[in-house]
Design an enzyme around this catalytic site. Structure first.
Site, PDB file in Angstrom:
ATOM      1  N   SER A 286      51.178  49.020  33.610  1.00 40.01           N
ATOM      2  CA  SER A 286      51.544  49.816  32.441  1.00 40.01           C
ATOM      3  C   SER A 286      50.459  50.836  32.132  1.00 40.01           C
ATOM      4  O   SER A 286      49.270  50.583  32.363  1.00 40.01           O
ATOM      5  CB  SER A 286      51.749  48.900  31.226  1.00 40.01           C
ATOM      6  OG  SER A 286      51.816  49.638  30.026  1.00 40.01           O
TER       7      SER A 286
ATOM      8  N   TYR B 191      49.470  42.860  25.323  1.00 38.17           N
ATOM      9  CA  TYR B 191      50.307  43.254  26.453  1.00 38.17           C
ATOM     10  C   TYR B 191      49.470  43.999  27.500  1.00 38.17           C
ATOM     11  O   TYR B 191      49.540  43.703  28.692  1.00 38.17           O
ATOM     12  CB  TYR B 191      51.454  44.126  25.956  1.00 38.17           C
ATOM     13  CG  TYR B 191      52.256  44.779  27.052  1.00 38.17           C
ATOM     14  CD1 TYR B 191      53.118  44.025  27.848  1.00 38.17           C
ATOM     15  CD2 TYR B 191      52.174  46.146  27.288  1.00 38.17           C
ATOM     16  CE1 TYR B 191      53.855  44.623  28.864  1.00 38.17           C
ATOM     17  CE2 TYR B 191      52.911  46.750  28.291  1.00 38.17           C
ATOM     18  CZ  TYR B 191      53.747  45.989  29.076  1.00 38.17           C
ATOM     19  OH  TYR B 191      54.474  46.590  30.075  1.00 38.17           O
TER      20      TYR B 191
END
Length: 335
Positions: free
Chosen positions: A127, A152
């Site tokens: 990501s 995350y």
């Protein structure tokens, strides 16, 4: 018959589109999903239902955090290539447990299964959030990523490190893909494009962080898919230019690489809202709110390495992408 390609998170947004593309290209695909209720499961079921009629697709419902179930899956199918997209998404911190189970334990099960299954190439989702507090723009794979500002992001950084260690220890070829703000038809309802569109269509308020003066490298899902299918055929080897005394984060003596996949053209959120308003023919009812914890003001992808190695970089304009998304939204919601 050639070995099927495994796609995890196949009922998810990106996974669904990847499976569709692979099937269209003539591949046999096994798609796995655990159908976690992070958002409305009916959307995941609708995606999966569109894949089911293909006679070269096999859908499996299992939790990759279960090591035995994952081992059994690999023993049954003998995969050569794996595209691992399953994860607990989102930078907003709510409950740490799903991130630990899906993004760490699930990823470890995947690495072990790939190692023992002699997988020839593991492509996995990372990501852009791993860049965290980095201030240099555009974000480059050659930058350090030591300051994540969401759990995350920390799990995705951990995935890159775990994959690198397996590449070093066991020679498992793996490629991590840092996605930048993906949007498009069949997208996730918790993300800005879908969330804003739904609220504006229903004439409800939208919460706009930092007065909309936030820039994102919005990347249309078909461009993400193109990058994935090109890279899955290109297993990395150890970089001969790697220097142990002066290591570059983007290179390694092990068969592991990381690539950005982004549009390399940030757009202000205010412009995104204006394009959605135009496509819907309705004005947004805006409420300004502070920038939430875990968010950053701007993202931008340096895609030099991607363009050099696979001859491709995302280029779908936000205008075209929003037009396609709103057309899908109207059809799906009968709006």
């Amino acid at each position: 018959m050639t070995s099927p390609i495994l796609v995890t998170g196949a009922a998810g947004f990106i996974g669904f589109h990847v499976v569709q593309r692979l099937l269209a290209d003539g591949h046999h695909v096994v798609g796995v999903d655990s159908f976690t209720p992070y958002y409305d499961i009916s959307l995941k079921e609708a995606r999966f239902a569109r894949l089911a009629p293909h006679n070269t697709f096999l859908g499996e419902r299992l939790d990759l955090a279960d090591p035995q179930a994952t081992r059994d899956l690999f023993q049954h199918h003998r995969f050569e290539r794996v595209i691992h997209l399953a994860a607990q998404p989102g930078v907003r911190f709510v409950d740490p447990q799903p991130y630990t189970a899906s993004n760490l334990m699930g990823f470890m099960s995947m690495l072990e299964a790939c190692r023992h299954g002699a997988v020839q190439h593991l492509v996995y989702a990372s990501s852009s959030s791993v860049y965290g507090a980095n201030r240099k723009l555009p974000f480059s794979e050659h930058d350090t990523t030591d300051h994540p500002i969401s759990l995350y992001a920390a799990t995705k950084k951990a995935n890159e490190m775990m994959a690198h260690s397996y590449a070093s220890l066991f020679g498992l070829p793996s490629t991590g893909l840092r996605f930048f703000t993906v949007y498009g038809p069949w997208g996730r309802p918790d993300m800005a494009v879908y969330k804003f569109t739904h609220a504006i269509a229903q004439e409800r308020e939208i919460l706009v962080a930092h007065a909309g003066k936030v820039w994102r490298d919005f990347t249309y899902v078909d461009d993400i898919v193109e990058g994935i299918v090109r890279l899955v055929e290109r297993a990395p080897s150890g970089d001969p230019a790697w220097d142990a005394e002066n290591p570059d984060p983007a290179t390694s003596a092990a068969p592991h690489r990381v690539y950005n996949i982004g549009n390399d053209s940030p757009e202000e959120v205010n412009r995104l809202i204006a394009l959605i308003e135009e496509a819907l023919g309705k004005k947004a009812n805006r409420v300004d709110v502070p920038l939430p914890p875990g968010d950053v003001l701007e993202t931008r992808a340096d895609v030099t390495d991607l363009r050099r190695d696979v001859g491709f970089a995302p280029a779908t304009s936000l205008e075209e992408g929003i037009r396609r998304f709103v057309a899908w939204y109207r059809e799906y919601h009968k709006a």
